[in-house]
Design a protein around this motif. Structure first.
Motif, PDB file in Angstrom:
ATOM      1  N   PHE A 125      27.328  21.626 -16.100  1.00  0.00           N
ATOM      2  CA  PHE A 125      26.472  22.394 -15.205  1.00  0.00           C
ATOM      3  C   PHE A 125      25.051  21.844 -15.146  1.00  0.00           C
ATOM      4  CE2 PHE A 125      29.844  25.541 -15.557  1.00  0.00           C
ATOM      5  CZ  PHE A 125      29.870  26.066 -14.268  1.00  0.00           C
ATOM      6  N   SER A 126      24.557  21.282 -16.264  1.00  0.00           N
ATOM      7  CA  SER A 126      23.199  20.720 -16.240  1.00  0.00           C
ATOM      8  C   SER A 126      23.136  19.507 -15.317  1.00  0.00           C
ATOM      9  CB  SER A 126      22.751  20.348 -17.649  1.00  0.00           C
ATOM     10  OG  SER A 126      23.643  19.405 -18.230  1.00  0.00           O
ATOM     11  N   LEU A 127      24.117  18.616 -15.418  1.00  0.00           N
ATOM     12  CA  LEU A 127      24.148  17.467 -14.514  1.00  0.00           C
ATOM     13  C   LEU A 127      24.524  17.889 -13.095  1.00  0.00           C
ATOM     14  CD1 LEU A 127      25.839  14.766 -16.788  1.00  0.00           C
ATOM     15  CD2 LEU A 127      23.451  14.895 -16.081  1.00  0.00           C
ATOM     16  N   GLY A 128      25.276  18.989 -12.991  1.00  0.00           N
ATOM     17  CA  GLY A 128      25.650  19.490 -11.671  1.00  0.00           C
ATOM     18  C   GLY A 128      24.458  19.957 -10.855  1.00  0.00           C
ATOM     19  N   PHE A 129      23.366  20.319 -11.550  1.00  0.00           N
ATOM     20  CA  PHE A 129      22.152  20.746 -10.839  1.00  0.00           C
ATOM     21  C   PHE A 129      21.580  19.625  -9.974  1.00  0.00           C
ATOM     22  CE2 PHE A 129      21.559  24.374 -13.863  1.00  0.00           C
ATOM     23  CZ  PHE A 129      21.440  25.355 -12.895  1.00  0.00           C
ATOM     24  N   ILE A 130      21.961  18.378 -10.279  1.00  0.00           N
ATOM     25  CA  ILE A 130      21.492  17.256  -9.467  1.00  0.00           C
ATOM     26  C   ILE A 130      21.927  17.421  -8.017  1.00  0.00           C
ATOM     27  CG2 ILE A 130      21.665  14.743  -9.153  1.00  0.00           C
ATOM     28  CD1 ILE A 130      22.052  14.498 -12.167  1.00  0.00           C
ATOM     29  N   SER A 131      23.093  18.054  -7.825  1.00  0.00           N
ATOM     30  CA  SER A 131      23.604  18.229  -6.462  1.00  0.00           C
ATOM     31  C   SER A 131      22.684  19.077  -5.601  1.00  0.00           C
ATOM     32  CB  SER A 131      25.001  18.863  -6.506  1.00  0.00           C
ATOM     33  OG  SER A 131      24.940  20.164  -7.066  1.00  0.00           O
ATOM     34  N   VAL A 132      21.874  19.941  -6.236  1.00  0.00           N
ATOM     35  CA  VAL A 132      20.952  20.796  -5.484  1.00  0.00           C
ATOM     36  C   VAL A 132      19.941  19.947  -4.718  1.00  0.00           C
ATOM     37  CG1 VAL A 132      19.141  22.548  -5.721  1.00  0.00           C
ATOM     38  CG2 VAL A 132      21.231  22.715  -7.090  1.00  0.00           C
ATOM     39  N   ILE A 133      19.564  18.797  -5.299  1.00  0.00           N
ATOM     40  CA  ILE A 133      18.606  17.907  -4.628  1.00  0.00           C
ATOM     41  C   ILE A 133      19.146  17.464  -3.277  1.00  0.00           C
ATOM     42  CG2 ILE A 133      17.418  15.674  -4.799  1.00  0.00           C
ATOM     43  CD1 ILE A 133      17.556  15.986  -7.849  1.00  0.00           C
ATOM     44  N   PHE A 134      20.452  17.194  -3.209  1.00  0.00           N
ATOM     45  CA  PHE A 134      21.055  16.720  -1.963  1.00  0.00           C
ATOM     46  C   PHE A 134      21.156  17.832  -0.916  1.00  0.00           C
ATOM     47  CE2 PHE A 134      22.711  14.157  -5.453  1.00  0.00           C
ATOM     48  CZ  PHE A 134      22.400  12.880  -5.025  1.00  0.00           C
ATOM     49  N   ILE A 135      21.060  19.092  -1.373  1.00  0.00           N
ATOM     50  CA  ILE A 135      21.075  20.211  -0.431  1.00  0.00           C
ATOM     51  C   ILE A 135      19.661  20.501   0.075  1.00  0.00           C
ATOM     52  CG2 ILE A 135      21.671  22.639  -0.150  1.00  0.00           C
ATOM     53  CD1 ILE A 135      24.054  20.788  -0.564  1.00  0.00           C
ATOM     54  N   ILE A 136      18.684  20.410  -0.828  1.00  0.00           N
ATOM     55  CA  ILE A 136      17.286  20.657  -0.423  1.00  0.00           C
ATOM     56  C   ILE A 136      16.841  19.624   0.609  1.00  0.00           C
ATOM     57  CG2 ILE A 136      14.896  20.720  -1.245  1.00  0.00           C
ATOM     58  CD1 ILE A 136      15.944  21.751  -3.926  1.00  0.00           C
ATOM     59  N   TYR A 137      17.166  18.365   0.335  1.00  0.00           N
ATOM     60  CA  TYR A 137      16.820  17.289   1.275  1.00  0.00           C
ATOM     61  C   TYR A 137      18.089  16.916   2.047  1.00  0.00           C
ATOM     62  CZ  TYR A 137      12.826  17.040  -1.884  1.00  0.00           C
ATOM     63  OH  TYR A 137      11.734  17.356  -2.654  1.00  0.00           O
ATOM     64  N   GLU A 138      18.223  17.499   3.230  1.00  0.00           N
ATOM     65  CA  GLU A 138      19.476  17.395   3.982  1.00  0.00           C
ATOM     66  C   GLU A 138      19.852  15.958   4.319  1.00  0.00           C
ATOM     67  OE1 GLU A 138      19.637  19.927   7.345  1.00  0.00           O
ATOM     68  OE2 GLU A 138      19.338  21.769   6.196  1.00  0.00           O
ATOM     69  N   PHE A 139      18.857  15.087   4.484  1.00  0.00           N
ATOM     70  CA  PHE A 139      19.174  13.697   4.837  1.00  0.00           C
ATOM     71  C   PHE A 139      19.910  12.984   3.688  1.00  0.00           C
ATOM     72  CE2 PHE A 139      15.110  13.483   2.714  1.00  0.00           C
ATOM     73  CZ  PHE A 139      15.169  12.309   1.961  1.00  0.00           C
ATOM     74  N   LEU A 140      19.858  13.581   2.469  1.00  0.00           N
ATOM     75  CA  LEU A 140      20.564  12.997   1.320  1.00  0.00           C
ATOM     76  C   LEU A 140      21.983  13.545   1.174  1.00  0.00           C
ATOM     77  CD1 LEU A 140      17.743  13.089  -1.408  1.00  0.00           C
ATOM     78  CD2 LEU A 140      18.547  11.087  -0.136  1.00  0.00           C
ATOM     79  N   TYR A 141      22.356  14.517   2.009  1.00  0.00           N
ATOM     80  CA  TYR A 141      23.648  15.192   1.846  1.00  0.00           C
ATOM     81  C   TYR A 141      24.834  14.223   1.868  1.00  0.00           C
ATOM     82  CZ  TYR A 141      27.247  18.771   2.309  1.00  0.00           C
ATOM     83  OH  TYR A 141      28.343  19.563   2.106  1.00  0.00           O
ATOM     84  N   PRO A 142      24.854  13.217   2.783  1.00  0.00           N
ATOM     85  CA  PRO A 142      25.989  12.268   2.757  1.00  0.00           C
ATOM     86  C   PRO A 142      26.113  11.522   1.431  1.00  0.00           C
ATOM     87  CG  PRO A 142      24.777  12.085   4.828  1.00  0.00           C
ATOM     88  CD  PRO A 142      23.953  12.955   3.929  1.00  0.00           C
ATOM     89  N   ILE A 143      24.980  11.321   0.722  1.00  0.00           N
ATOM     90  CA  ILE A 143      25.024  10.613  -0.559  1.00  0.00           C
ATOM     91  C   ILE A 143      25.766  11.448  -1.606  1.00  0.00           C
ATOM     92  CG2 ILE A 143      23.613   9.577  -2.393  1.00  0.00           C
ATOM     93  CD1 ILE A 143      21.458   9.069  -0.350  1.00  0.00           C
ATOM     94  N   LEU A 144      25.727  12.785  -1.448  1.00  0.00           N
ATOM     95  CA  LEU A 144      26.457  13.656  -2.371  1.00  0.00           C
ATOM     96  C   LEU A 144      27.941  13.324  -2.359  1.00  0.00           C
ATOM     97  CD1 LEU A 144      26.540  16.120  -4.281  1.00  0.00           C
ATOM     98  CD2 LEU A 144      26.779  17.578  -2.256  1.00  0.00           C
ATOM     99  N   SER A 145      28.480  13.070  -1.168  1.00  0.00           N
ATOM    100  CA  SER A 145      29.898  12.700  -1.064  1.00  0.00           C
ATOM    101  C   SER A 145      30.176  11.367  -1.755  1.00  0.00           C
ATOM    102  CB  SER A 145      30.304  12.614   0.416  1.00  0.00           C
ATOM    103  OG  SER A 145      30.107  13.857   1.062  1.00  0.00           O
TER     104      SER A 145
END
Length: 548
Positions: A153-173
Motif C-alpha cells: 500500500f505504501s508503494l501503491g500510493f505512487i499511483s495517486v501521482i498519475f491521477i493528480i497529473y492526468e497527462f501521466l495517466y497512460p504511464i500508470l498502465s
C-alpha cells in the motif's frame, strides 16, 4: 545481557516463525503491489477527486454494492481453480486491459473498462489471499500479511501521482505492465496448484458460515463495517493522507504482532477499545476545532488510519484461520469473499442508516426529548454491544495451534537408503541414540523401518505420490521429502502448522548440507549443526538452545 534479552524479545515478537522462501515472498509482494496500484488509483480518482465520501451519489453506492456482489460471485469461481498462480496472471492481464480501456476519453469505453476492473479486482484479491494462506500459518499470518500490506500500500500510493497529473495517466498502465511481467517472471519459480486430495471435504458451506463461532466473527466484522460507514457519513473523508498513511502503517505493525502473539480475539477487543476512544473523543469535542491539542483533520486522519487497513488485516487473518481448519480448505475463496462482501455491505448500510437517522432528527426535533444526541452516540452504543458479543468468542484454532511445541515428540532425518543423518527427542531434549542401550533399538533401525514403511505403502497403493502422514491413536507421523533425504516428525496431534514448519526445516536442511548429502559416505557428524535449524523452526524461545 539486556541487549541479548531485547534482541530475543524483538525476534520473538517481529520475525519468529517467518520463514517463507525468497521466491514466495517476492511473488506475494509484487502480486499485491499490482492490485494496490489499481485499487488506490481508482479509490483516489472516484472518491477523493469527485468530492470525497461526504457527498455520495448513486454511482458510488452502485460501485460499492457491485464490489460486494463481485466478491460473492468470485469466491466460488476461485475455489474451482486449481492452478492459482496461472489464473492470477491471466486475471491481472484482463484487469490491465480494463485499465487501458478506461483511460480512453469515451463514455462507453470508460464504463467497459471500469466494469472489467470491478470484475477482476475481487478475483485478484481472493486469489492473492488463497496463495497467502497456503504459504502462512496461524503463528505468522498476521505479521506477514501486515508487512506485505505496508509495503504494497505504501508503494501503491505512487499511483495517486498519475491521477493528480492526468497527462501521466497512460504511464500508470505502462508501470502496471512492468509489475505484471515481474509477477509472470517469478511465477516460473513459484506456483500454487491445488489438488483434489487437499480439496476433499464432507462439510457444507452453509453449515460452516452459520457455525456459532464463525457467525460471531463474521457478524462482528459486519458491525465494525457498519460503524465505519456511519463514521464516513458523519465526518466525511477529509483527511491528511500523509498522517493517514503513517498511522495506518504504524498500527498495522502493532496489529500484526498482536494477532500472532496474543491471539485474534484479544487483539480485536483491544482494537475496539482503541476505536471507542476516538469515537468518545469526537462526541466530547463535537463543536471544537481541536481534539487533545490536534486539529480535527489530523485526529480524523489518525482515526481512519487505525480503522481501515487494520480492519482488512483482521479480515485476511481471521478468514485465513477459518479456511485452514479441517474440511474448510475447499471453501477458502468463499470464506474470504463472504468477509469482504460483508465489509462493503456493512459500510453501505451504516452510511445510509446514518443519513436516514440524522434526517429523522432534523425533521422531528421531538426525538431529542426521548433520545438526545442519539445519532452521535450510536457508534459508542454499538461498540458496547459488540464487546459483550465478542466475549462469547473462542480463540478458534489458535488455542490448539499455539501449543504446537507441546505436541512434538521426535524428529528423524534420514537418507533414501534408511541411514539416520540426524535425530532429536523433544521430550527428552537429547539425541535418541543416547537411549540405545535401554531401548533396545537405535536410530538407524527406526530410520530403516520408516523407509521400509514408505516404500511398502507406495507399492501397495501403486502410486508415486509421496506419503505425507500416518495417524495412530496417540501419535501422528508427518513426512517431508528433499532431493537426497526424508524428514519424519512424530507429534501427539496433527496440526497444519507442523507441516509448514517441517517443510521449512527440510528446505533449510537441504540448503545447508547440500554437499554433504550429495557426497554422503557414512559420516553423520557433518549434520550435527542441524541442532541450530531445530532452534529456528521448532523452538518457541530462541534462548532455549545454546551453542556448545
Amino acid at each position: 545481557m539486556k541487549k541479548d534479552s531485547l534482541r530475543n524479545w524483538a525476534i520473538k515478537v517481529f520475525i519468529r516463525d517467518i520463514n517463507l522462501k525468497r521466491s514466495t515472498m517476492i511473488y506475494l509482494f509484487f502480486s499485491l503491489l499490482s492490485i494496490t496500484f489499481v485499487a488506490e488509483a481508482f479509490l483516489f480518482k472516484y472518491a477523493v477527486l469527485t468530492g470525497g465520501l461526504s457527498v455520495v451519489g448513486i454511482e458510488i453506492y452502485l460501485f460499492l454494492i457491485t464490489l460486494a456482489i463481485s466478491f460473492l460471485i468470485s469466491g466460488p469461481l476461485v475455489d474451482k481453480i486449481k492452478h492459482r498462480t496461472k489464473y492470477f496472471n491471466i486475471t491481472l492481464l484482463i484487469c490491465l486491459l480494463g485499465l487501458i480501456i478506461s483511460a480512453i476519453p469515451q463514455t462507453l469505453l470508460y464504463y467497459i473498462g471500469l466494469f472489467m476492473i470491478l470484475l477482476t479486482i475481487p478475483q485478484l484479491i481472493l486469489l492473492w489471499f488463497t496463495i497467502l494462506v497456503h504459504e502462512t500459518n496461524i503463528l505468522n499470518r498476521g505479521r506477514i500479511t501486515a508487512y506485505l500490506m505496508i509495503s504494497g500500500f505504501s508503494l501503491g500510493f505512487i499511483s495517486v501521482i498519475f491521477i493528480i497529473y492526468e497527462f501521466l495517466y497512460p504511464i500508470l498502465s505502462i508501470l502496471e505492465f512492468c509489475i505484471f511481467f515481474i509477477v509472470v517472471w517469478y511465477s516460473r519459480e513459484y506456483s500454487y496448484i491445488e489438488t483434489d486430495e487437499r480439496l476433499k471435504s464432507d462439510k457444507k458451506y452453509l453449515n460452516i458460515i452459520f457455525e456459532k463461532h464463525f457467525f460471531r466473527y463474521s457478524s462482528s466484522i459486519t458491525v465494525l463495517s457498519f460503524i465505519f460507514g456511519n463514521l464516513l457519513a458523519g465526518y466525511g473523508f477529509d483527511i491528511d493522507f500523509f498522517i493517514f498513511a503513517l498511522a495506518s502503517f504504524t498500527y498495522l505493525i502493532a496489529a500484526g504482532c498482536c494477532l500472532d502473539n496474543i491471539g485474534r480475539k484479544t487483539s480485536i477487543v483491544l482494537g475496539i477499545l482503541l476505536l471507542s476512544f476516538f469515537l468518545v473523543s469526537f462526541g466530547s469535542f463535537i463543536e471544537s476545532s481541536y481534539i487533545f491539542g490536534m486539529p480535527r483533520k489530523v485526529f480524523l486522519s489518525i482515526h481512519y488510519g487505525f480503522s481501515i487497513l487494520p480492519l482488512l488485516l483482521a479480515i485476511f487473518t481471521i478468514s485465513g484461520d477459518f479456511s485452514t481448519e479441517r474440511g474448510n480448505l475447499k471453501f477458502r475463496g468463499r470464506i474470504n469473499s463472504l468477509f469482504l462482501s460483508l465489509l462493503f455491505f456493512g459500510a453501505v448500510i451504516g452510511f445510509v442508516f446514518s443519513i436516514w437517522i440524522n434526517d429523522i432528527y432534523d425533521r422531528f426535533p421531538i426525538f431529542e426529548n426521548f433520545l438526545p444526541n442519539f445519532p452521535n452516540l450510536l457508534n459508542g452504543f454499538i461498540l458496547v454491544i459488540l464487546l459483550v458479543w465478542m466475549m462469547g468468542m473462542k480463540e478458534f484454532l489458535a488455542s490448539k495451534e499455539k501449543k504446537w511445541a507441546d505436541s512434538l515428540k521426535n524428529i528423524f532425518v534420514f537418507n533414501k537408503h534408511g541411514i539416520c543423518l540426524y535425530n532429536y527427542s523433544f521430550e527428552k531434549n537429547e539425541l535418541i541414540k543416547e537411549e540405545t542401550d535401554e531401548a533396545g533399538f537405535d536410530e538407524d533401525l527406526i530410520s530403516g523401518a520408516l523407509t521400509g514403511i514408505i516404500a511398502i505403502i507406495s507399492e501397495i497403493t501403486n502410486t508415486k505420490r509421496e506419503l505425507r502422514q500416518i495417524q495412530k491413536e496417540e501419535a501422528t507421523l508427518l513426512f517431508t521429502y528433499g532431493k537426497y533425504h526424508i524428514v519424519a516428525l512424530i507429534a501427539s496431534i496433527e496440526l497444519p502448522v507442523l507441516f509448514k514448519k517441517l517443510d521449512a526445516f527440510s528446505r533449510a536442511f537441504e540448503n545447508k548440507f547440500s554437499k554433504e548429502l550429495k557426497n554422503f559416505k557414512g559420516n553423520v557428524t557433518h549434520f550435527e549443526p542441524a541442532r541450530f535449524l531445530l532452534t529456528k523452526y521448532f523452538s518457541k524461545k530462541y534462548s532455549e538452545f545454546s551453542e556448545k
